[in-house]
Design an enzyme around this catalytic site. Structure first.
Site, PDB file in Angstrom:
ATOM      1  N   LYS A 111       0.807  -1.219   0.000  1.00 38.18           N
ATOM      2  CA  LYS A 111       0.000   0.000   0.000  1.00 38.18           C
ATOM      3  C   LYS A 111       0.841   1.269   0.000  1.00 38.18           C
ATOM      4  O   LYS A 111       0.349   2.335  -0.384  1.00 38.18           O
ATOM      5  CB  LYS A 111      -0.949  -0.005   1.208  1.00 38.18           C
ATOM      6  CG  LYS A 111      -2.041  -1.062   1.111  1.00 38.18           C
ATOM      7  CD  LYS A 111      -2.990  -0.997   2.283  1.00 38.18           C
ATOM      8  CE  LYS A 111      -4.098  -2.039   2.156  1.00 38.18           C
ATOM      9  NZ  LYS A 111      -5.043  -1.986   3.290  1.00 38.18           N
ATOM     10  N   LYS A 192      -7.464 -12.093  -5.917  1.00 39.12           N
ATOM     11  CA  LYS A 192      -8.708 -12.372  -5.215  1.00 39.12           C
ATOM     12  C   LYS A 192      -9.755 -11.315  -5.569  1.00 39.12           C
ATOM     13  O   LYS A 192      -9.414 -10.148  -5.776  1.00 39.12           O
ATOM     14  CB  LYS A 192      -8.462 -12.373  -3.700  1.00 39.12           C
ATOM     15  CG  LYS A 192      -9.648 -12.863  -2.878  1.00 39.12           C
ATOM     16  CD  LYS A 192      -9.270 -13.076  -1.424  1.00 39.12           C
ATOM     17  CE  LYS A 192      -9.101 -11.784  -0.686  1.00 39.12           C
ATOM     18  NZ  LYS A 192      -8.986 -11.983   0.774  1.00 39.12           N
ATOM     19  N   LYS A 195     -13.204  -5.703  -3.164  1.00 38.31           N
ATOM     20  CA  LYS A 195     -13.970  -4.467  -3.269  1.00 38.31           C
ATOM     21  C   LYS A 195     -13.089  -3.256  -3.510  1.00 38.31           C
ATOM     22  O   LYS A 195     -13.575  -2.192  -3.890  1.00 38.31           O
ATOM     23  CB  LYS A 195     -14.811  -4.258  -2.008  1.00 38.31           C
ATOM     24  CG  LYS A 195     -14.040  -4.192  -0.698  1.00 38.31           C
ATOM     25  CD  LYS A 195     -15.011  -4.194   0.481  1.00 38.31           C
ATOM     26  CE  LYS A 195     -14.302  -4.289   1.830  1.00 38.31           C
ATOM     27  NZ  LYS A 195     -13.547  -3.100   2.167  1.00 38.31           N
TER      28      LYS A 195
END
Length: 327
Positions: A111, A192, A195
């Site tokens: 991130k 995966k 969202k």
């Protein structure tokens, strides 16, 4: 009864992967365990959030918990920020966490990659995640592959505290569901279903309209050829879709293969979309009823009160062992 703790961030729309891999398992676990299911809003603000969007998404996820079948009479449903013990224990555990441990966290590396400035919250949030778990002395934590490293840190911190201040924390174990643990993206099966993916075509959102679901499934990536056969090595894309069909229909993978033998991808995708619509439409109806009923505020209030009783007691014990004066 053993205690279970889990939570979902109010950032982005919950997906079919969240439903299969998390919510359905939460519903099963509430029957046999003491469960605490939170909306982890404190974790969400480790990256900038627009206030109105954060409020809406927090309410949406809590309502989806209920719509999926989590019963507030069996499990505590609450906002992380409504139970102050999470943040307090998070700070106490941060003082037991080394810089090196946090620097090794894969999610932090991912991130923060390529960014000139990274917030300190993103760096230290694994200590808060450890507090989320240990503040209830949870026995089991449902985790995906991307959270295993954080659970290992939690176990290390619990053991470190116990070694320094005497046995107090339960060492939590991962709960890896047998079914639906990993639903992959519709456009890239190496990832995966998430969202947080910027491509909305990569996932089915739980609140997608039926026609949107049909369009996304029709555009889902498939392998070359037309045979409906489960083989993750040579046919990973269709295998992912077959896994979803199996979970939506209750049919085994061999039964899915037999059902679509000789039919090709077109008929398979069309029926898969209808299976998903059949499962999600009742959930969406319950969701709309919950949002319009006004019940959500009371459910969250009661859940936070129930969770706080346990969490405050645990934090009081931690502070006593660490040498803090009683208030």
């Amino acid at each position: 009864m053993k205690k279970v703790l889990s939570g979902i961030q109010p950032s982005g729309q919950l997906t079919l992967g969240n439903y299969i891999g998390a919510l359905q398992n939460f519903v099963r676990l509430q029957e046999t365990h003491e469960c605490y299911f939170m909306v982890v809003d404190l974790h969400a603000i480790t990256v900038p959030q627009e206030p109105a969007a954060l409020r809406e998404q927090s309410q949406s996820i809590a309502a989806l918990y209920l719509a999926a079948g989590i019963d507030p009479q069996h499990a505590a449903i609450y906002m992380q920020s409504h139970v102050r013990a999470h943040a307090e224990l998070g700070w106490l555990l941060t003082t037991l966490t080394s810089m090196g441990e946090l620097e090794r966290m894969t999610q932090f590396k991912d991130k923060s990659a390529g960014k000139e400035s990274v917030g300190a919250g993103l760096f230290v949030y694994p200590s808060l995640m450890a507090a989320d778990i240990l503040v209830y002395n949870a026995d089991l934590v449902p985790v995906g592959d991307d959270q295993k490293q954080h659970l290992e840190l939690t176990r290390d911190l619990a053991g470190r505290f116990n070694s320094r201040y005497g046995d107090y924390f339960t060492i939590p174990e991962p709960y890896i569901p047998e079914i639906g643990a990993r639903i992959m993206s519709l456009d890239d099966v190496s990832k995966k279903m998430s969202k947080s993916n910027p491509n909305p075509g990569s996932f089915i959102a739980l609140l997608d309209e039926p026609d949107v679901i049909r369009k996304k499934i029709s555009r889902a990536t498939t392998d070359s050829g037309r045979e409906i056969r489960f083989d993750r090595e040579s046919k990973p894309e269709v295998s992912n879709l077959m896994g979803i069909y199996s979970l939506m229909s209750g049919l085994s993978l061999p039964e899915v293969e037999a059902r679509f033998e000789g039919q090709g991808y077109g008929p398979f995708k069309k029926e898969l979309a209808e299976r998903i619509v059949d499962v999600l439409e009742p959930l969406q109806q319950r969701y709309r009823e919950i949002r319009s009923s006004g019940m959500l505020e009371e459910v969250l209030k009661q859940g936070a009160e129930k969770a706080s009783v346990v969490a405050d007691r645990v934090v009081a014990g931690v502070k006593e062992r660490m040498g803090f004066l009683k208030a």
